[in-house]
Design an enzyme around this catalytic site. Structure first.
Site, PDB file in Angstrom:
ATOM      1  NE  ARG A   1       7.767 -21.314   3.130  1.00 33.38           N
ATOM      2  CZ  ARG A   1       7.182 -20.154   3.380  1.00 33.38           C
ATOM      3  NH1 ARG A   1       6.783 -19.385   2.402  1.00 33.38           N
ATOM      4  NH2 ARG A   1       6.960 -19.786   4.614  1.00 33.38           N
TER       5      ARG A   1
ATOM      6  NE  ARG B   1       4.287 -16.926  -2.801  1.00 35.70           N
ATOM      7  CZ  ARG B   1       4.493 -16.053  -1.830  1.00 35.70           C
ATOM      8  NH1 ARG B   1       3.764 -14.979  -1.758  1.00 35.70           N
ATOM      9  NH2 ARG B   1       5.434 -16.261  -0.933  1.00 35.70           N
TER      10      ARG B   1
ATOM     11  NE  ARG C   1      -0.937 -17.758  -5.752  1.00 32.53           N
ATOM     12  CZ  ARG C   1      -0.354 -16.701  -5.190  1.00 32.53           C
ATOM     13  NH1 ARG C   1      -0.203 -16.660  -3.891  1.00 32.53           N
ATOM     14  NH2 ARG C   1       0.084 -15.729  -5.914  1.00 32.53           N
TER      15      ARG C   1
ATOM     16  CG  ASP D   1       1.875 -21.983   6.781  1.00 27.28           C
ATOM     17  OD1 ASP D   1       2.496 -21.486   5.824  1.00 27.28           O
ATOM     18  OD2 ASP D   1       1.939 -21.514   7.937  1.00 27.28           O
TER      19      ASP D   1
ATOM     20  CE1 TYR E   1       3.344 -15.530  11.278  1.00 31.69           C
ATOM     21  CE2 TYR E   1       4.635 -17.356  12.152  1.00 31.69           C
ATOM     22  CZ  TYR E   1       4.440 -16.366  11.210  1.00 31.69           C
ATOM     23  OH  TYR E   1       5.350 -16.199  10.193  1.00 31.69           O
TER      24      TYR E   1
HETATM   25  O1  CP3 Z   1       7.313 -26.442  -0.224  1.00 37.37           O
HETATM   26  C1  CP3 Z   1       7.312 -26.210   0.998  1.00 37.37           C
HETATM   27  O2  CP3 Z   1       8.311 -25.762   1.604  1.00 37.37           O
HETATM   28  C2  CP3 Z   1       6.096 -26.573   1.810  1.00 37.37           C
HETATM   29  C3  CP3 Z   1       5.252 -25.525   2.116  1.00 37.37           C
HETATM   30  C4  CP3 Z   1       5.437 -24.562   3.260  1.00 37.37           C
HETATM   31  C5  CP3 Z   1       4.625 -23.410   3.344  1.00 37.37           C
HETATM   32  N1  CP3 Z   1       4.886 -22.801   4.518  1.00 37.37           N
HETATM   33  C6  CP3 Z   1       3.630 -23.015   2.334  1.00 37.37           C
HETATM   34  C7  CP3 Z   1       3.328 -21.584   2.204  1.00 37.37           C
HETATM   35  C8  CP3 Z   1       6.253 -24.604   4.393  1.00 37.37           C
HETATM   36  C9  CP3 Z   1       7.342 -25.582   4.791  1.00 37.37           C
HETATM   37  C10 CP3 Z   1       5.885 -23.477   5.177  1.00 37.37           C
HETATM   38  C11 CP3 Z   1       6.481 -23.190   6.498  1.00 37.37           C
HETATM   39  C12 CP3 Z   1       6.286 -21.867   7.094  1.00 37.37           C
HETATM   40  N2  CP3 Z   1       5.168 -21.077   7.097  1.00 37.37           N
HETATM   41  C13 CP3 Z   1       7.259 -21.200   7.876  1.00 37.37           C
HETATM   42  C14 CP3 Z   1       8.614 -21.750   8.198  1.00 37.37           C
HETATM   43  C15 CP3 Z   1       9.476 -21.679   6.997  1.00 37.37           C
HETATM   44  C16 CP3 Z   1      10.287 -20.466   6.898  1.00 37.37           C
HETATM   45  O3  CP3 Z   1      10.501 -20.012   5.767  1.00 37.37           O
HETATM   46  O4  CP3 Z   1      10.720 -19.984   7.949  1.00 37.37           O
HETATM   47  C17 CP3 Z   1       6.714 -19.991   8.298  1.00 37.37           C
HETATM   48  C18 CP3 Z   1       7.405 -18.952   9.141  1.00 37.37           C
HETATM   49  C19 CP3 Z   1       5.385 -19.934   7.813  1.00 37.37           C
HETATM   50  C20 CP3 Z   1       4.375 -18.856   8.016  1.00 37.37           C
HETATM   51  C21 CP3 Z   1       3.997 -18.271   6.734  1.00 37.37           C
HETATM   52  N3  CP3 Z   1       3.147 -18.847   5.802  1.00 37.37           N
HETATM   53  C22 CP3 Z   1       4.419 -17.030   6.193  1.00 37.37           C
HETATM   54  C23 CP3 Z   1       5.385 -16.071   6.874  1.00 37.37           C
HETATM   55  C24 CP3 Z   1       3.800 -16.886   4.949  1.00 37.37           C
HETATM   56  C25 CP3 Z   1       3.868 -15.714   4.029  1.00 37.37           C
HETATM   57  C26 CP3 Z   1       5.205 -15.668   3.405  1.00 37.37           C
HETATM   58  C27 CP3 Z   1       5.153 -15.543   1.919  1.00 37.37           C
HETATM   59  O5  CP3 Z   1       6.099 -16.041   1.301  1.00 37.37           O
HETATM   60  O6  CP3 Z   1       4.195 -14.952   1.406  1.00 37.37           O
HETATM   61  C28 CP3 Z   1       3.040 -18.051   4.710  1.00 37.37           C
HETATM   62  C29 CP3 Z   1       2.274 -18.343   3.488  1.00 37.37           C
HETATM   63  C30 CP3 Z   1       2.714 -19.494   2.703  1.00 37.37           C
HETATM   64  N4  CP3 Z   1       2.972 -20.729   3.223  1.00 37.37           N
HETATM   65  C31 CP3 Z   1       2.898 -19.532   1.286  1.00 37.37           C
HETATM   66  C32 CP3 Z   1       3.276 -20.851   0.963  1.00 37.37           C
HETATM   67  C33 CP3 Z   1       3.534 -21.443  -0.399  1.00 37.37           C
HETATM   68  C34 CP3 Z   1       2.712 -18.351   0.329  1.00 37.37           C
HETATM   69  C35 CP3 Z   1       1.279 -18.024   0.106  1.00 37.37           C
HETATM   70  C36 CP3 Z   1       0.640 -18.674  -1.082  1.00 37.37           C
HETATM   71  O7  CP3 Z   1       1.223 -19.462  -1.827  1.00 37.37           O
HETATM   72  O8  CP3 Z   1      -0.543 -18.375  -1.270  1.00 37.37           O
END
Ligand code: CP3
Length: 367
Positions: free
Chosen positions: A39, A43, A52, A89, A166
């Site tokens: 990640r 944020r 954003r 994502d 999901y």
């Molecule tokens: O920099 C990176 O790592 C690349 C971006 C990335 C995102 N999601 C962007 C994102 C990656 C690799 C993911 C993978 C992802 N998404 C996973 C596997 C990784 C892990 O941590 O297990 C999972 C389970 C998801 C599903 C998902 N997407 C969730 C559970 C959430 C909400 C969690 C949160 O932190 O709010 C997301 C949203 C998401 N995906 C965000 C980002 C940057 C946050 C929302 C935003 O920035 O608006």
């Protein structure tokens, strides 16, 4: 502390960043551990939060190539990690399967129409990334163009079980009771869903590699909620299927497998066929290595360490590197970085890893 690392202020690399990450993933000797952060775009970065505000929809930020390229590169510009991960994502390919979703600030991913019965499942379409996920190819090609080998490009996919959580639950879950009820009451239905996802995800991973991904990380984030018997039934065969299909075409592209809360599952995870196993912080990395044998590992600093002092960050980062040993280790956090992490602490983490030089077993120095 006695160590077989030599720490130096000389930051001249003897491997390129991309080369270092790819070599470590293949268990080849490197000058120091390569490093990137799960990640790493997101944020905690002010530049991301600013963007954003201008583009409030996650799908817009991740599906418009210029935006997704710029976001992927933000952490590279700030900290020069050895790997840059595609900003996207794990749910992104779902729209191409005919499944609509949104990612909201308060709830995370939300699906309008979860899959709960055969009729829902029958609506899923096969994946044609060249038609429906063209933007992913464009983002990866853009990253190749921008990076020119200055960092390895990581693609990623969600694995069938985690995507299915999901699809069936419709959102993030605590107990996974809907998908587990399907597993235990209608296993044939769930196997059909997992098989369709495995087919689609193999195609998607191959598409990412064709367009420039040099490594692919497979996230099976929520498979750690299963008992090993159920993991062996509903998770392992589908991970193996994807890895087999990708390796058949691209045997040289390293695949990293990441499961959270995985310690008890490491012996099964080792059977996946992945080249590198991501390890979370609930296990000593040396102990994980004992279970995993020769397999390269990635991890495993608790992301909350980055909320501590620079002294703590340095000490705990070096301890992980020391314990992991001098070959086949990609330094990373055990899970994604938290949004409240100060950027100067992230810089400290990267600088600490960049200051390490492996000098072989004989060298001694103090940390
Ligand atoms: O920099 C990176 O790592 C690349 C971006 C990335 C995102 N999601 C962007 C994102 C990656 C690799 C993911 C993978 C992802 N998404 C996973 C596997 C990784 C892990 O941590 O297990 C999972 C389970 C998801 C599903 C998902 N997407 C969730 C559970 C959430 C909400 C969690 C949160 O932190 O709010 C997301 C949203 C998401 N995906 C965000 C980002 C940057 C946050 C929302 C935003 O920035 O608006």
């Amino acid at each position: 502390m006695k160590t077989d690392l030599f720490l130096t202020t000389d930051s001249t690399p003897s491997h390129s960043s991309a080369g270092r990450l790819l070599r470590a993933a293949k268990n080849q000797p490197v000058d120091r551990p390569p490093v990137w952060m799960m990640r790493q775009a997101g944020r905690y970065l002010k530049s991301y939060r600013d963007l954003r505000q201008q583009y409030p929809s996650f799908r817009m930020r991740s599906e418009i190539p210029e935006l997704a390229i710029a976001i992927s590169l933000q952490p590279f510009q700030a900290f020069h990690p050895d790997g840059v991960i595609l900003f996207s994502d794990i749910l992104t390919p779902l729209s191409a399967l005919g499944i609509e979703f949104e990612i909201t600030e308060s709830k995370g991913p939300v699906l309008a129409h979860p899959i709960r019965c055969q009729a829902d499942l029958n609506k899923m379409r096969p994946l044609h990334p060249e038609e429906n996920l063209l933007f992913i190819g464009q983002i990866l090609q853009g990253l190749c163009h921008e990076l020119q080998g200055q960092a390895a490009i990581l693609g990623f996919v969600g694995a069938p079980w985690t995507l299915a959580t999901y699809l069936v639950e419709g959102q993030n879950s605590i107990h996974y009771s809907l998908i587990k009820r399907m597993a235990f009451c209608e296993p044939e239905l769930l196997h059909q869903l997992l098989a369709k996802l495995a087919e689609a995800i193999s195609i998607y991973a191959l598409y990412q590699i064709r367009n420039g991904a040099e490594v692919v990380q497979i996230f099976d984030s929520w498979a750690g909620h299963l008992n090993p018997i159920d993991y062996a039934t509903f998770v392992l065969p589908y991970q193996q299927q994807i890895i087999r299909q990708v390796k058949f075409i691209y045997p040289e592209v390293p695949l990293i497998l990441c499961v959270h809360d995985s310690t008890a599952l490491l012996p099964l995870i080792a059977q996946s066929g992945a080249d590198v196993i991501h390890v979370d912080w609930t296990v000593r990395i040396s102990q994980a290595r004992q279970i995993l044998g020769q397999l390269p590992v990635q991890g495993n600093l608790d992301p909350c360490i980055l909320l501590g002092s620079s002294g703590l960050i340095q000490k705990r980062t070096l301890e992980v590197i020391q314990e992991a040993g001098i070959q086949g280790h990609i330094m990373n956090l055990g899970q994604g970085i938290l949004p409240n992490t100060p950027e100067e602490n992230v810089r400290c983490f990267f600088e600490t890893v960049r200051g390490v030089r492996y000098t072989g077993k004989a060298a001694t120095e103090t940390i």
